[in-house]
Design a protein around this motif. Structure first.
Motif, PDB file in Angstrom:
ATOM      1  N   GLY A 177       0.800  -1.222   0.000  1.00  0.00           N
ATOM      2  CA  GLY A 177       0.000   0.000   0.000  1.00  0.00           C
ATOM      3  C   GLY A 177       0.826   1.263   0.000  1.00  0.00           C
ATOM      4  N   GLU A 178       2.144   1.147   0.151  1.00  0.00           N
ATOM      5  CA  GLU A 178       3.024   2.322   0.108  1.00  0.00           C
ATOM      6  C   GLU A 178       3.431   2.597  -1.334  1.00  0.00           C
ATOM      7  N   PRO A 179       4.087   3.757  -1.579  1.00  0.00           N
ATOM      8  CA  PRO A 179       4.323   4.202  -2.961  1.00  0.00           C
ATOM      9  C   PRO A 179       4.969   3.185  -3.878  1.00  0.00           C
ATOM     10  N   ARG A 180       5.980   2.472  -3.397  1.00  0.00           N
ATOM     11  CA  ARG A 180       6.662   1.530  -4.288  1.00  0.00           C
ATOM     12  C   ARG A 180       5.722   0.416  -4.748  1.00  0.00           C
ATOM     13  N   HIS A 181       4.903  -0.098  -3.847  1.00  0.00           N
ATOM     14  CA  HIS A 181       3.950  -1.146  -4.211  1.00  0.00           C
ATOM     15  C   HIS A 181       2.927  -0.623  -5.213  1.00  0.00           C
ATOM     16  N   ILE A 182       2.442   0.585  -4.970  1.00  0.00           N
ATOM     17  CA  ILE A 182       1.460   1.167  -5.886  1.00  0.00           C
ATOM     18  C   ILE A 182       2.068   1.372  -7.268  1.00  0.00           C
ATOM     19  N   PHE A 183       3.314   1.830  -7.307  1.00  0.00           N
ATOM     20  CA  PHE A 183       4.022   2.039  -8.573  1.00  0.00           C
ATOM     21  C   PHE A 183       4.083   0.740  -9.376  1.00  0.00           C
ATOM     22  N   TRP A 184       4.592  -0.316  -8.757  1.00  0.00           N
ATOM     23  CA  TRP A 184       4.787  -1.568  -9.485  1.00  0.00           C
ATOM     24  C   TRP A 184       3.459  -2.226  -9.852  1.00  0.00           C
ATOM     25  N   ASN A 185       2.488  -2.143  -8.988  1.00  0.00           N
ATOM     26  CA  ASN A 185       1.185  -2.724  -9.312  1.00  0.00           C
ATOM     27  C   ASN A 185       0.509  -1.978 -10.461  1.00  0.00           C
ATOM     28  N   HIS A 186       0.686  -0.657 -10.479  1.00  0.00           N
ATOM     29  CA  HIS A 186       0.023   0.127 -11.532  1.00  0.00           C
ATOM     30  C   HIS A 186       0.673  -0.086 -12.890  1.00  0.00           C
ATOM     31  N   LEU A 187       1.965  -0.433 -12.918  1.00  0.00           N
ATOM     32  CA  LEU A 187       2.597  -0.747 -14.194  1.00  0.00           C
ATOM     33  C   LEU A 187       1.855  -1.863 -14.913  1.00  0.00           C
ATOM     34  N   ARG A 188       1.255  -2.758 -14.130  1.00  0.00           N
ATOM     35  CA  ARG A 188       0.559  -3.901 -14.709  1.00  0.00           C
ATOM     36  C   ARG A 188      -0.729  -3.501 -15.439  1.00  0.00           C
ATOM     37  N   MET A 189      -1.185  -2.292 -15.248  1.00  0.00           N
ATOM     38  CA  MET A 189      -2.332  -1.813 -16.018  1.00  0.00           C
ATOM     39  C   MET A 189      -1.950  -1.569 -17.466  1.00  0.00           C
ATOM     40  N   PHE A 190      -0.659  -1.305 -17.706  1.00  0.00           N
ATOM     41  CA  PHE A 190      -0.219  -0.923 -19.048  1.00  0.00           C
ATOM     42  C   PHE A 190       0.681  -1.945 -19.727  1.00  0.00           C
ATOM     43  N   TRP A 191       1.299  -2.849 -18.960  1.00  0.00           N
ATOM     44  CA  TRP A 191       2.209  -3.826 -19.549  1.00  0.00           C
ATOM     45  C   TRP A 191       1.950  -5.208 -18.970  1.00  0.00           C
ATOM     46  N   PRO A 192       2.247  -6.259 -19.717  1.00  0.00           N
ATOM     47  CA  PRO A 192       1.931  -7.623 -19.287  1.00  0.00           C
ATOM     48  C   PRO A 192       2.640  -7.997 -17.980  1.00  0.00           C
ATOM     49  N   GLU A 193       2.033  -8.899 -17.254  1.00  0.00           N
ATOM     50  CA  GLU A 193       2.557  -9.364 -15.975  1.00  0.00           C
ATOM     51  C   GLU A 193       3.986  -9.876 -16.096  1.00  0.00           C
ATOM     52  N   GLU A 194       4.261 -10.677 -17.110  1.00  0.00           N
ATOM     53  CA  GLU A 194       5.604 -11.257 -17.243  1.00  0.00           C
ATOM     54  C   GLU A 194       6.669 -10.193 -17.488  1.00  0.00           C
ATOM     55  N   LYS A 195       6.306  -9.143 -18.208  1.00  0.00           N
ATOM     56  CA  LYS A 195       7.264  -8.066 -18.468  1.00  0.00           C
ATOM     57  C   LYS A 195       7.542  -7.276 -17.187  1.00  0.00           C
ATOM     58  N   VAL A 196       6.505  -6.923 -16.454  1.00  0.00           N
ATOM     59  CA  VAL A 196       6.687  -6.168 -15.217  1.00  0.00           C
ATOM     60  C   VAL A 196       7.455  -6.998 -14.196  1.00  0.00           C
ATOM     61  N   THR A 197       7.187  -8.278 -14.123  1.00  0.00           N
ATOM     62  CA  THR A 197       7.910  -9.155 -13.197  1.00  0.00           C
ATOM     63  C   THR A 197       9.389  -9.216 -13.550  1.00  0.00           C
ATOM     64  N   ALA A 198       9.708  -9.243 -14.837  1.00  0.00           N
ATOM     65  CA  ALA A 198      11.112  -9.261 -15.267  1.00  0.00           C
ATOM     66  C   ALA A 198      11.825  -7.982 -14.848  1.00  0.00           C
ATOM     67  N   TRP A 199      11.141  -6.844 -14.930  1.00  0.00           N
ATOM     68  CA  TRP A 199      11.738  -5.591 -14.461  1.00  0.00           C
ATOM     69  C   TRP A 199      11.942  -5.628 -12.948  1.00  0.00           C
TER      70      TRP A 199
END
Length: 411
Positions: A177-199
């Motif tokens: 629920g803190e900024p870093r978690h929100i940042f990474w979770n929101h990336l998944r709205m725009f890019w596939p799960e596997e790509k965000v996980t690789a980052w």
């Protein structure tokens, strides 16, 4: 052509449908939709309006998280000096070191000049305070050696070792629920799960709730003013290919142009400014910024650069995955501009005093890095170093304080 921010036919069709369904959106959400995965746009069409409306604010905060450290962000209640007027010496070739430094404002009726004001008190640390991730000097040294102590774009030897993913977001543990978690979770709205996980795994192999790992592959050497431009989203680097032996990484340079006359809301179908053939970008007050490569040639959108290492184990090249993340987020920031939404909202903080507790201020600085008028009309490949301090997004607090200590030693 999408590399130059020109949408494909398929993207245009999806954007038209999104506009019909949801209407106008904020600039940062618009910019994200111009470059995100096409499958993400298709998914957005199935979201209820309330989800899209909530995502507008979070997208701006995603970009802000990628940008300068929150402790360098301007505070609304801090009095400021007027914005300097645009210099009449546009493109005159004067180095930034010949220009006056930005002024530091003081509190009203304080009766003290900036030079006599005492530094703000630092946050008191307790036994329960999280221990921040320190800047690893050995890691920085290996990055410098890998890049031959030169800027990888201009060849200038006066360099700063920049983080690709911002250091301020790796420094300590964070709860859900803190900024870093929100940042990474929101990336998944725009890019596939596997790509965000690789980052994500390149930085947080133990999960994003833990401190990030300081690694050579998250570092890149840039000249001081090139670093400042990168921190403002004025250009982006696209990773193209990496040799089998991991000794050569090919990247492509692209200037970014902010959408002119941006409004609080804009149509999904607004066409971005093409960056094709650009040899410069526009500064904050209408001047121009350009760079020269090590051969003295103006760098233009689409130019290729090779990054090399002689030891891919001890001195690995910048991460292909992290450069890919940078390639997307730099363009969102470049097209839509800096985020103006208050960091207090992002942290759930209600006052400036709370902000001080959440993030130590830097003594003696106004913290306003929005104004780039002193850089926007000069050739930024000049080795002349400004006589004022800029804090782009990838500079750690330890570096800033260390620089201040060294300045004091020279006085």
């Amino acid at each position: 052509m999408e590399d130059f921010n020109l949408p494909s036919t398929e993207r245009v069709a999806l954007l038209e449908r999104l506009q019909e369904t949801f209407g106008n959106v904020t600039p940062h959400f618009w910019a994200a939709c111009q470059i995100c995965d096409l499958s993400a746009l298709e998914q957005l069409l199935h979201e209820p309006p309330r989800v899209i409306e909530g995502a507008l604010f979070v997208t701006s905060q995603m970009v802000r998280h990628w940008g300068p450290s929150p402790r360098y962000q301007s505070r609304p209640s801090t009095p400021r000096t007027p914005t300097p007027q645009k210099s009449t010496a546009s493109n005159s070739g004067l180095s930034p070191s010949t220009l006056p430094p930005p002024q530091i404002s003081t509190a009203p009726n304080s009766g003290q000049s900036p030079s006599t004001l005492p530094p703000p008190p630092k946050r008191q640390k307790t036994l329960d305070s999280p221990t921040p991730l320190p800047r690893d000097v050995n890691t920085k040294k290996r990055a410098e050696e890998r890049d031959n102590f030169c800027c990888v774009l201009t060849g200038i030897e006066m360099i700063e070792v920049a983080h690709i993913y911002p250091h301020h977001s790796m420094r300590q543990k964070e709860d859900k629920g803190e900024p870093r978690h929100i940042f990474w979770n929101h990336l998944r709205m725009f890019w596939p799960e596997e790509k965000v996980t690789a980052w994500e795994v390149k930085l947080f192999p133990q999960g994003i709730h833990e401190k990030g790992h300081e690694e050579v592959y998250n570092l890149i050497s840039l000249a001081h003013q090139v670093h400042a431009c990168w921190g403002r989203g004025l250009f982006a680097l696209k990773p193209i290919s990496e040799s089998d032996d991991k000794k050569i990484l090919k990247v492509q340079f692209f200037w970014q142009e902010k959408q002119q006359g941006s409004l609080p809301r804009m149509s999904f179908t607004t066409l971005p400014i093409s960056t094709q053939g650009l040899e410069q970008t526009t500064g904050a007050h209408g001047g121009h910024i350009w760079l020269f490569d090590k051969n003295g040639k103006k760098i233009r959108s689409g130019d290729f650069f090779e990054l090399r290492t002689d030891n891919p184990v001890q001195k690995p090249l910048p991460s292909f995955e992290l450069l890919e993340l940078q390639w997307f987020l730099q363009r969102i920031q470049g097209m839509a501009g800096a985020v103006d939404v208050g960091w207090e909202d992002w942290l759930g903080i209600g006052s400036e005093s709370d902000l001080d507790n959440a993030s130590e201020g830097v003594p003696g600085l106004d913290d306003d890095i929005e104004d780039f008028s002193l850089l926007s009309e000069k050739c930024l490949s000049s080795p002349a170093k400004p006589n004022y301090v800029l804090h782009p997004k990838h500079v750690s607090i330890a570096e800033v304080e260390g620089d201040r200590d060294r300045e004091g030693e020279r006085v």
